[in-house]
Design a protein around this motif. Structure first.
Motif, mmCIF file in Angstrom:
data_model
loop_
_atom_site.group_PDB
_atom_site.id
_atom_site.type_symbol
_atom_site.label_atom_id
_atom_site.label_comp_id
_atom_site.label_asym_id
_atom_site.label_seq_id
_atom_site.Cartn_x
_atom_site.Cartn_y
_atom_site.Cartn_z
ATOM 1 N N GLY A 348 -42.498 -6.915 33.839
ATOM 2 C CA GLY A 348 -43.181 -6.327 32.696
ATOM 3 C C GLY A 348 -43.389 -4.838 32.861
ATOM 4 N N PRO A 349 -44.316 -4.277 32.100
ATOM 5 C CA PRO A 349 -44.572 -2.833 32.165
ATOM 6 C C PRO A 349 -45.312 -2.396 33.421
ATOM 7 C CG PRO A 349 -46.096 -3.889 30.646
ATOM 8 C CD PRO A 349 -45.116 -4.954 31.059
ATOM 9 N N GLY A 350 -45.786 -3.348 34.197
ATOM 10 C CA GLY A 350 -46.548 -2.979 35.396
ATOM 11 C C GLY A 350 -47.991 -2.663 35.068
ATOM 12 N N LEU A 351 -48.726 -2.252 36.084
ATOM 13 C CA LEU A 351 -50.145 -1.944 35.912
ATOM 14 C C LEU A 351 -50.336 -0.471 35.602
ATOM 15 C CD1 LEU A 351 -51.738 -3.941 38.870
ATOM 16 C CD2 LEU A 351 -51.530 -4.637 36.489
ATOM 17 N N THR A 393 -54.973 -11.435 53.214
ATOM 18 C CA THR A 393 -55.195 -10.233 52.414
ATOM 19 C C THR A 393 -54.280 -10.275 51.198
ATOM 20 O OG1 THR A 393 -53.531 -8.979 53.644
ATOM 21 C CG2 THR A 393 -55.807 -8.879 54.447
ATOM 22 N N VAL A 394 -54.694 -9.609 50.127
ATOM 23 C CA VAL A 394 -53.883 -9.555 48.914
ATOM 24 C C VAL A 394 -53.891 -8.125 48.392
ATOM 25 C CG1 VAL A 394 -55.861 -10.279 47.508
ATOM 26 C CG2 VAL A 394 -53.564 -10.488 46.573
ATOM 27 N N HIS A 395 -52.717 -7.664 47.939
ATOM 28 C CA HIS A 395 -52.627 -6.323 47.390
ATOM 29 C C HIS A 395 -51.526 -6.274 46.344
ATOM 30 C CE1 HIS A 395 -49.506 -6.199 50.534
ATOM 31 N NE2 HIS A 395 -48.919 -5.265 49.782
ATOM 32 N N HIS A 396 -51.514 -5.165 45.612
ATOM 33 C CA HIS A 396 -50.550 -4.981 44.525
ATOM 34 C C HIS A 396 -49.480 -3.986 44.939
ATOM 35 C CE1 HIS A 396 -49.293 -2.283 41.183
ATOM 36 N NE2 HIS A 396 -48.933 -3.424 40.648
ATOM 37 N N GLU A 397 -48.240 -4.258 44.517
ATOM 38 C CA GLU A 397 -47.132 -3.339 44.748
ATOM 39 C C GLU A 397 -46.426 -3.064 43.423
ATOM 40 O OE1 GLU A 397 -44.525 -5.035 47.605
ATOM 41 O OE2 GLU A 397 -45.881 -4.714 49.314
ATOM 42 N N SER A 398 -45.860 -1.873 43.299
ATOM 43 C CA SER A 398 -45.093 -1.494 42.110
ATOM 44 C C SER A 398 -43.634 -1.320 42.519
ATOM 45 C CB SER A 398 -45.626 -0.188 41.506
ATOM 46 O OG SER A 398 -46.961 -0.348 41.061
ATOM 47 N N ALA A 404 -44.564 -5.708 38.254
ATOM 48 C CA ALA A 404 -45.688 -5.732 39.197
ATOM 49 C C ALA A 404 -45.500 -6.875 40.168
ATOM 50 C CB ALA A 404 -47.016 -5.872 38.459
ATOM 51 N N CYS A 405 -45.882 -6.660 41.408
ATOM 52 C CA CYS A 405 -45.816 -7.691 42.448
ATOM 53 C C CYS A 405 -47.183 -7.805 43.116
ATOM 54 C CB CYS A 405 -44.768 -7.343 43.508
ATOM 55 S SG CYS A 405 -43.069 -7.583 42.980
ATOM 56 N N PHE A 406 -47.617 -9.047 43.313
ATOM 57 C CA PHE A 406 -48.851 -9.295 44.057
ATOM 58 C C PHE A 406 -48.470 -10.017 45.343
ATOM 59 C CE2 PHE A 406 -50.383 -8.548 39.823
ATOM 60 C CZ PHE A 406 -51.538 -7.810 40.034
ATOM 61 N N VAL A 407 -48.932 -9.448 46.466
ATOM 62 C CA VAL A 407 -48.506 -9.900 47.782
ATOM 63 C C VAL A 407 -49.726 -10.432 48.543
ATOM 64 C CG1 VAL A 407 -47.361 -9.264 49.943
ATOM 65 C CG2 VAL A 407 -46.720 -8.135 47.800
ATOM 66 N N VAL A 408 -49.603 -11.686 49.009
ATOM 67 C CA VAL A 408 -50.673 -12.304 49.800
ATOM 68 C C VAL A 408 -50.116 -12.551 51.208
ATOM 69 C CG1 VAL A 408 -52.347 -14.174 49.959
ATOM 70 C CG2 VAL A 408 -51.470 -13.472 47.716
#
Length: 414
Positions: A348-351, A393-398, A404-408
């Motif tokens: 999608g358009p991302g954050l 831990t969880v964080h966001h990557e572009s 958008a990618c969410f990484v756990v």
């Protein structure tokens, strides 16, 4: 260590003692030098009176012998030209008279007096003739060291209580709201500890009341929602298909929101999960992906956790990507350096810039987002809560290609 309060206070005490000791030593030394100068003048006047310049050699010799016997000393009298005029005991050589030391190399005290007529009287004695020139600095240093040693346990006791108070505040700030610190003594440190305990107790009670109210309210909301759903099903003939479908979707959304609130409240109440077992994260994610229509790839990775909560974590990530992103949505499980990583991406358009961390806040809505589009609700907030309860831990990557990618990242189970 040098920045600790204990070191600063103790070094201040030692520095103050050193200043006092040095200043006292300087003043006492100045007084002793003045006293010694006065004594030297009186001593020389006494010797000049006992050995007058007009004494004949026999009388001079007799007087020197009496003085030698009285003071148990070797005495020699030299004339202005360096000639020995009289002596008692072993003569004092002229090369020793030139020494500016009060202690003779042989362990005796050497006294040299120069008379007004040019004669020199040298006396070698076992005991000093006059005040003993002992410096008080060593005694003052010893006193300062004793006070410094005595101050050590006092300062350490005070700062140890402050350190315990700081550690308690740190634990409380990290989320251990039941933390209390020991109240010892009746001084200001004890008063601060008691104030902290009272404040922590009140805040814990307020938070407990808030969580209880939230949980009870969420639980009570489910009953009227269920009745509304039943009423719609019973009155299906009286409602048009579009209106009924919209109402059903709204009720389903409300029901899901209540369920998320209940889960968030439960996770807030617990510190440690009751059920922990080895879970194949790839199999769990693939099963949820098949239900949600998300492509899942990767390799098996075993983590320790609650299967229901981990399923909820994967489901929320996939639903968030489908709701706020664009297809295709994919999930990948892999091992990286002793950890197991779950990554869910969309195209999608991302954050919006600067919202990568704020999307994990409950009900976060970016600036400019319409009411119809809605915010992120509790989905990602629950993802972070579940991850934290599993040591992850969880964080966001572009990604560079958009979306958008969410990484756990989970600790792997050996």
């Amino acid at each position: 260590m040098l920045n600790s309060l204990f070191v600063k206070i103790y070094l201040t005490v030692l520095a103050s003692l050193a200043v006092v000791a040095i200043a006292s030593g300087v003043f006492v030394r100045m007084g002793m030098e003045r006293e010694h100068a006065g004594w030297s003048g009186r001593r020389d006047a006494f010797i000049a009176a006992m050995l007058p310049a007009d004494s004949d050699p026999a009388m001079l010799q007799a007087t020197v012998q009496r003085l030698s016997a009285a003071f148990d000393a070797d005495i020699s009298v030299y004339g202005p030209q360096g000639r020995l005029l009289a002596a008692a005991g072993r003569p004092v050589p002229q090369d020793e008279i030139g020494f500016r030391r009060r202690m003779h190399p042989g362990g005796h005290h050497l006294l040299v007096s120069r008379l007004p007529d040019g004669r020199v009287v040298a006396a070698r004695m076992r005991m000093p003739f006059g005040p003993v020139g002992r410096t008080p600095l060593a005694y003052l240093a010893l006193i300062a060291a004793a006070i410094g040693l005595a101050a050590f346990p006092v300062v350490r006791h005070l700062t140890r209580r402050l350190e315990a108070l700081r550690q308690g505040v740190d634990r409380w700030g990290e989320g251990a709201l039941d933390t209390r610190v020991a109240v010892r003594g009746k001084d200001e440190v004890a008063a601060v500890a008691a104030s902290f305990n009272r404040a922590a107790e009140q805040i814990e009670q307020l938070l407990a009341a808030h969580r209880s109210l939230l949980a009870n309210a969420s639980h009570e909301l489910r009953s009227p929602l269920a009745r509304l759903r039943m009423a719609i099903d019973l009155d299906a003939a009286g409602q048009s298909g579009l209106v009924r479908d919209e109402i059903v979707r709204d009720l389903a959304e409300l029901d899901a929101l209540v369920e998320e609130i209940l889960l968030a409240s439960r996770l807030d109440h617990i510190e440690k999960l009751e059920r922990m077992e080895p879970v194949d994260l790839l199999a769990l994610t693939a099963e949820e992906g098949a239900r949600s229509g998300v492509d899942v790839s990767g390799e098996p990775g075993v983590v320790s956790g609650d299967p229901k909560l981990l399923t909820r974590l994967a489901r929320n990530l996939m639903q968030n990507a489908q709701r706020h992103g664009s297809p295709p949505v994919s999930a990948h499980v892999g091992a990286e350096g002793g950890t197991v990583v779950l990554k869910v991406c969309d195209h999608g358009p991302g954050l919006p810039e600067g919202t990568g961390e704020r999307v994990f806040e409950p009900f976060f809505r970016p600036q400019g987002r319409s009411e119809t589009a809605g915010g992120w609700g509790l989905g990602l907030s629950l993802v972070r809560q579940i991850a934290l309860h599993h040591g992850a831990t969880v964080h966001h990557e572009s990604p560079s290609d958009g979306g958008a990618c969410f990484v756990v990242t989970f600790p792997a189970t050996s």
